[in-house]
Design a protein around this motif. Structure first.
Motif, PDB file in Angstrom:
ATOM      1  N   TYR A  71      -7.278   3.236  -3.648  1.00  0.00           N
ATOM      2  CA  TYR A  71      -6.097   3.166  -4.522  1.00  0.00           C
ATOM      3  C   TYR A  71      -6.495   2.787  -5.947  1.00  0.00           C
ATOM      4  O   TYR A  71      -6.056   3.414  -6.919  1.00  0.00           O
ATOM      5  CB  TYR A  71      -5.102   2.147  -3.980  1.00  0.00           C
ATOM      6  CG  TYR A  71      -4.106   1.660  -5.000  1.00  0.00           C
ATOM      7  CD1 TYR A  71      -2.953   2.381  -5.286  1.00  0.00           C
ATOM      8  CD2 TYR A  71      -4.315   0.461  -5.695  1.00  0.00           C
ATOM      9  CE1 TYR A  71      -2.035   1.939  -6.230  1.00  0.00           C
ATOM     10  CE2 TYR A  71      -3.417   0.017  -6.646  1.00  0.00           C
ATOM     11  CZ  TYR A  71      -2.271   0.752  -6.906  1.00  0.00           C
ATOM     12  OH  TYR A  71      -1.377   0.312  -7.855  1.00  0.00           O
ATOM     13  N   SER A  72      -7.318   1.767  -6.087  1.00  0.00           N
ATOM     14  CA  SER A  72      -7.690   1.290  -7.415  1.00  0.00           C
ATOM     15  C   SER A  72      -8.421   2.363  -8.209  1.00  0.00           C
ATOM     16  O   SER A  72      -8.241   2.483  -9.425  1.00  0.00           O
ATOM     17  CB  SER A  72      -8.556   0.026  -7.302  1.00  0.00           C
ATOM     18  OG  SER A  72      -7.805  -1.046  -6.756  1.00  0.00           O
ATOM     19  N   ARG A 111       7.760   1.149 -10.642  1.00  0.00           N
ATOM     20  CA  ARG A 111       6.855   0.549 -11.625  1.00  0.00           C
ATOM     21  C   ARG A 111       5.503   0.310 -10.962  1.00  0.00           C
ATOM     22  O   ARG A 111       5.419  -0.323  -9.910  1.00  0.00           O
ATOM     23  CB  ARG A 111       7.457  -0.785 -12.097  1.00  0.00           C
ATOM     24  CG  ARG A 111       6.621  -1.554 -13.098  1.00  0.00           C
ATOM     25  CD  ARG A 111       7.317  -2.866 -13.458  1.00  0.00           C
ATOM     26  NE  ARG A 111       7.419  -3.768 -12.333  1.00  0.00           N
ATOM     27  CZ  ARG A 111       8.536  -4.395 -11.974  1.00  0.00           C
ATOM     28  NH1 ARG A 111       9.656  -4.199 -12.630  1.00  0.00           N
ATOM     29  NH2 ARG A 111       8.535  -5.222 -10.941  1.00  0.00           N
ATOM     30  N   ILE A 112       4.435   0.841 -11.560  1.00  0.00           N
ATOM     31  CA  ILE A 112       3.067   0.606 -11.074  1.00  0.00           C
ATOM     32  C   ILE A 112       2.307  -0.088 -12.195  1.00  0.00           C
ATOM     33  O   ILE A 112       2.072   0.494 -13.249  1.00  0.00           O
ATOM     34  CB  ILE A 112       2.362   1.921 -10.695  1.00  0.00           C
ATOM     35  CG1 ILE A 112       3.209   2.744  -9.729  1.00  0.00           C
ATOM     36  CG2 ILE A 112       0.982   1.633 -10.109  1.00  0.00           C
ATOM     37  CD1 ILE A 112       3.433   2.104  -8.384  1.00  0.00           C
ATOM     38  N   THR A 113       1.917  -1.340 -11.966  1.00  0.00           N
ATOM     39  CA  THR A 113       1.340  -2.144 -13.042  1.00  0.00           C
ATOM     40  C   THR A 113      -0.086  -2.622 -12.785  1.00  0.00           C
ATOM     41  O   THR A 113      -0.718  -3.135 -13.705  1.00  0.00           O
ATOM     42  CB  THR A 113       2.201  -3.396 -13.303  1.00  0.00           C
ATOM     43  OG1 THR A 113       2.217  -4.205 -12.113  1.00  0.00           O
ATOM     44  CG2 THR A 113       3.621  -3.019 -13.692  1.00  0.00           C
ATOM     45  N   HIS A 114      -0.587  -2.475 -11.555  1.00  0.00           N
ATOM     46  CA  HIS A 114      -1.880  -3.129 -11.287  1.00  0.00           C
ATOM     47  C   HIS A 114      -2.700  -2.439 -10.208  1.00  0.00           C
ATOM     48  O   HIS A 114      -2.185  -1.734  -9.349  1.00  0.00           O
ATOM     49  CB  HIS A 114      -1.658  -4.593 -10.894  1.00  0.00           C
ATOM     50  CG  HIS A 114      -0.774  -4.769  -9.689  1.00  0.00           C
ATOM     51  ND1 HIS A 114      -1.263  -4.743  -8.413  1.00  0.00           N
ATOM     52  CD2 HIS A 114       0.563  -4.984  -9.583  1.00  0.00           C
ATOM     53  CE1 HIS A 114      -0.265  -4.946  -7.558  1.00  0.00           C
ATOM     54  NE2 HIS A 114       0.853  -5.078  -8.240  1.00  0.00           N
ATOM     55  N   SER A 140       0.797  -1.232   0.000  1.00  0.00           N
ATOM     56  CA  SER A 140       0.000   0.000   0.000  1.00  0.00           C
ATOM     57  C   SER A 140       0.825   1.276   0.000  1.00  0.00           C
ATOM     58  O   SER A 140       0.253   2.375  -0.052  1.00  0.00           O
ATOM     59  CB  SER A 140      -0.936   0.010   1.211  1.00  0.00           C
ATOM     60  OG  SER A 140      -1.921  -0.994   1.076  1.00  0.00           O
ATOM     61  N   THR A 141       2.137   1.185   0.062  1.00  0.00           N
ATOM     62  CA  THR A 141       2.947   2.398   0.024  1.00  0.00           C
ATOM     63  C   THR A 141       2.754   3.152  -1.284  1.00  0.00           C
ATOM     64  O   THR A 141       2.914   4.373  -1.336  1.00  0.00           O
ATOM     65  CB  THR A 141       4.438   2.088   0.208  1.00  0.00           C
ATOM     66  OG1 THR A 141       4.905   1.287  -0.889  1.00  0.00           O
ATOM     67  CG2 THR A 141       4.687   1.339   1.513  1.00  0.00           C
ATOM     68  N   VAL A 142       2.387   2.439  -2.362  1.00  0.00           N
ATOM     69  CA  VAL A 142       2.208   3.099  -3.658  1.00  0.00           C
ATOM     70  C   VAL A 142       0.978   4.000  -3.684  1.00  0.00           C
ATOM     71  O   VAL A 142       0.782   4.761  -4.640  1.00  0.00           O
ATOM     72  CB  VAL A 142       2.142   2.068  -4.800  1.00  0.00           C
ATOM     73  CG1 VAL A 142       3.450   1.305  -4.920  1.00  0.00           C
ATOM     74  CG2 VAL A 142       0.973   1.103  -4.611  1.00  0.00           C
ATOM     75  N   LYS A 143       0.151   3.931  -2.644  1.00  0.00           N
ATOM     76  CA  LYS A 143      -0.996   4.826  -2.571  1.00  0.00           C
ATOM     77  C   LYS A 143      -0.552   6.282  -2.408  1.00  0.00           C
ATOM     78  O   LYS A 143      -1.279   7.196  -2.811  1.00  0.00           O
ATOM     79  CB  LYS A 143      -1.919   4.410  -1.426  1.00  0.00           C
ATOM     80  CG  LYS A 143      -2.579   3.049  -1.646  1.00  0.00           C
ATOM     81  CD  LYS A 143      -3.262   2.507  -0.402  1.00  0.00           C
ATOM     82  CE  LYS A 143      -3.791   1.092  -0.656  1.00  0.00           C
ATOM     83  NZ  LYS A 143      -4.341   0.438   0.538  1.00  0.00           N
ATOM     84  N   LEU A 144       0.627   6.493  -1.828  1.00  0.00           N
ATOM     85  CA  LEU A 144       1.121   7.863  -1.668  1.00  0.00           C
ATOM     86  C   LEU A 144       1.411   8.524  -3.012  1.00  0.00           C
ATOM     87  O   LEU A 144       0.854   9.599  -3.291  1.00  0.00           O
ATOM     88  CB  LEU A 144       2.355   7.887  -0.762  1.00  0.00           C
ATOM     89  CG  LEU A 144       3.020   9.255  -0.607  1.00  0.00           C
ATOM     90  CD1 LEU A 144       2.067  10.279  -0.005  1.00  0.00           C
ATOM     91  CD2 LEU A 144       4.296   9.139   0.245  1.00  0.00           C
TER      92      LEU A 144
END
Length: 434
Positions: free
Chosen positions: A158-159, A183-186, A89-93
Motif C-alpha cells: 500500500y505504501s 480522504r487519503i493522508t498517510h 486496509s480497505t483503502v488499498k483497493l
C-alpha cells in the motif's frame, strides 16, 4: 412563526449537520427482520448494541434480466457517512485501481503493471526499495504490490502505491470521481504529516536495467478539510507505551465512508452499473488481473509463495471466515477487500456461487473494543469481530440460497483460471506486516 425565521432555522440546522457531523442513519426494516432469524448469541449481541459497536452494513441484492443485465437494490443498516470508522486496509483497493489507471494514462506500452520499479529516497522517513524476493523476477512492480495488498493485505505494498500516486493525485482523482467525503493522508508507516505530503523519486526500468520512465519526488500543496472532528475511545497508548487518558484523534487520518467503499468495489465488478465518472480507466487485462487477485487464495499463489497454513483460504474473507474449517463452500468465490485496525473490522465483498448460481454484495464495518483503549492490542477480533462477521455473512448467504429469481445469473464473466501452487524448494512467506 414568521417565514423568514423558519427559513433561518432550516439553514442553521443544515449548517449544524454539516459542521458537527450530525445526521440520521439509514436502516431498512427488511434487514432488521432478517437478522432476527439468526439467534446466534454473538450475532444478536452486536445487533442489539449496534450503536456501541458502530455497526454499519449494506446488503446489495443483484437481479438479472433475460439478457443477463444486472440491477442492484441496496438495503441499509445504520449507514451514516458522518459516523467515522477507521478504513484501515480497505483503502488499498482504491489505490490499486488508481495505480493501474495512472499507468494507463502514461500511454507508454513498455511501462505497465508488470514493469520493474525502483524506489529511491529524497526526504526524511523515506526508504529505498530496489528488489523484491517474493516476485518471480526479484523486483517490485505495481502488479506485485496489488497481489500482496489483496492476497494478505500487505502494508508495504500500500505504501509503495501511495508513493507512486502521490498524496495530492490520490485525493484529486477520488474527488473527481464523486467520492468527495473520502480522504487519503498517510502511508502505513510512522511518519509526520509533512513527510506524508512528500513522495519518493521512482524509476521504471526494463530487463536490462535501461531507464524507461522516471518520476521525480513530489510534494502535495493541496489543503485538507479537517473541520469534522473524529475522536474515538477513552484512552490510547503512544508509541512509547504511555497511556493517554483521552480519546484517540482520527481527524487527520484516512477516511472512506462505507457507501464509497461499496461503490468502488461495484465499479470494479460491474463498471457499467455506475455513472461513467465513477469508473476507473482500466483495460480488459486490468479487470482480469483484479478479478483473479481479489478472489484467489494465498495458498494458490506462487509469487508470493505464502504459508498456506498461516494464510488459509478464508484469511481475508471475513464473511466466510469459519474458525473451524477455514474454507469457503464448494463453488463459492469472494471478490473483496478487508481492513482491520484500532478495533474496527471492515469488508466489502462480491460473492459468486458458481454451483448454485447465486450472487450478491455485502459490505460491513464493526467496532470491537469494549475497554475503550486504543493501541493496547486488546481488541475482541477473535471473540466478537470474526464470529459476528461470519454469522452476518451466513445470514445473507443462506437467505440468498433460498431467494427466488426470475432469471438465473450467468456468472461466466467472473470465472477465473487460478494458479496451482508449484512444488519447489522456496521458503514460504510468513508473518507479513498487515
Amino acid at each position: 412563526m414568521p417565514q423568514s425565521t423558519m427559513c433561518f432555522l432550516r439553514i442553521l440546522w443544515v449548517c449544524l449537520a454539516t459542521t458537527t457531523g450530525y445526521s440520521q442513519s439509514r436502516t431498512d426494516a427488511f434487514l432488521t427482520n432478517l437478522f432476527s432469524s439468526n439467534q446466534n448469541p454473538v450475532f444478536q449481541q452486536v445487533i442489539r448494541h449496534a450503536e456501541t459497536h458502530r455497526l454499519q452494513l449494506i446488503y446489495t441484492q443483484i437481479n438479472r434480466d433475460k439478457n443477463n443485465k444486472p440491477s442492484f437494490k441496496n438495503y441499509y443498516f445504520r449507514v451514516d457517512s458522518t459516523e467515522f470508522f477507521s478504513p484501515a486496509s480497505t483503502v488499498k483497493l482504491p489505490l490499486a485501481l488508481l495505480s493501474l489507471e495512472k499507468l494507463n494514462s502514461l500511454n507508454m506500452p513498455k511501462v505497465n503493471k508488470f514493469t520493474t520499479m525502483q524506489f529511491d529516497s529524497a526526504y526524511s522517513g523515506q526508504t529505498r526499495e530496489w528488489t523484491d524476493n517474493t516476485s518471480q523476477n526479484g523486483y517490485p512492480s505495481i502488479a506485485q504490490f496489488i497481489k500482496k495488498a489483496f492476497l494478505v493485505s500487505d502494508n508495504d505494498a500500500y505504501s509503495r502505491m501511495y508513493e507512486f500516486l502521490g498524496q495530492g493525485q490520490i485525493n484529486r482523482a477520488l474527488h473527481a470521481k464523486g467520492y468527495l467525503d473520502t480522504r487519503i493522508t498517510h502511508r502505513f508507516v510512522r511518519m509526520t504529516s509533512d513527510e506524508n505530503r512528500r513522495t519518493n523519486p521512482i524509476r521504471f526500468i526494463d530487463t536490462t536495467g535501461k531507464l524507461l520512465y522516471a518520476q521525480p519526488a513530489d510534494y502535495n500543496k493541496d489543503a485538507f478539510d479537517f473541520t469534522r472532528i473524529a475522536r474515538i475511545g477513552t484512552g490510547y497508548y503512544t508509541g512509547k507505551d504511555s497511556l493517554v487518558h483521552e480519546s484517540f484523534n482520527f481527524t487527520e487520518r484516512n477516511k472512506m465512508p462505507l457507501e464509497t467503499f461499496q461503490q468502488i468495489l461495484q465499479s470494479v465488478m460491474f463498471p457499467l452499473s455506475v455513472p461513467a465518472k465513477q469508473r476507473f480507466k482500466l483495460t480488459n487485462g486490468d479487470y482480469a488481473f483484479l478479478y483473479q487477485y481479489l478472489s484467489q487464495f494465498p495458498g494458490e499463489t506462487n509469487y508470493p509463495k505464502y504459508d498456506a497454513k498461516q494464510y488459509y483460504d478464508s484469511y481475508v474473507k471475513f464473511f466466510f471466515m469459519d474458525s473451524l474449517h477455514h474454507q469457503l463452500p464448494e463453488g463459492v468465490r469472494v471478490f473483496n477487500k478487508v481492513g482491520w485496525a484500532y478495533g474496527f473490522m471492515t469488508d466489502a465483498s462480491y460473492v459468486a456461487d458458481f454451483k448454485n448460481n447465486v450472487e450478491y454484495m455485502l459490505t460491513a464495518t464493526v467496532y470491537v473494543n469494549s475497554d475503550g483503549i486504543l493501541n493496547d492490542d486488546k481488541y475482541e477480533f477473535e471473540s466478537i469481530g470474526n464470529p459476528f462477521m461470519y454469522q452476518l455473512g451466513q445470514t445473507i448467504y443462506q437467505y440468498e440460497l433460498k431467494r427466488k429469481r426470475i432469471y438465473k445469473p450467468d456468472l461466466k464473466s467472473f470465472k477465473v483460471h487460478y494458479e496451482k501452487r508449484l512444488n519447489d524448494n522456496r521458503q514460504v512467506v510468513k508473518d507479513v506486516v498487515n
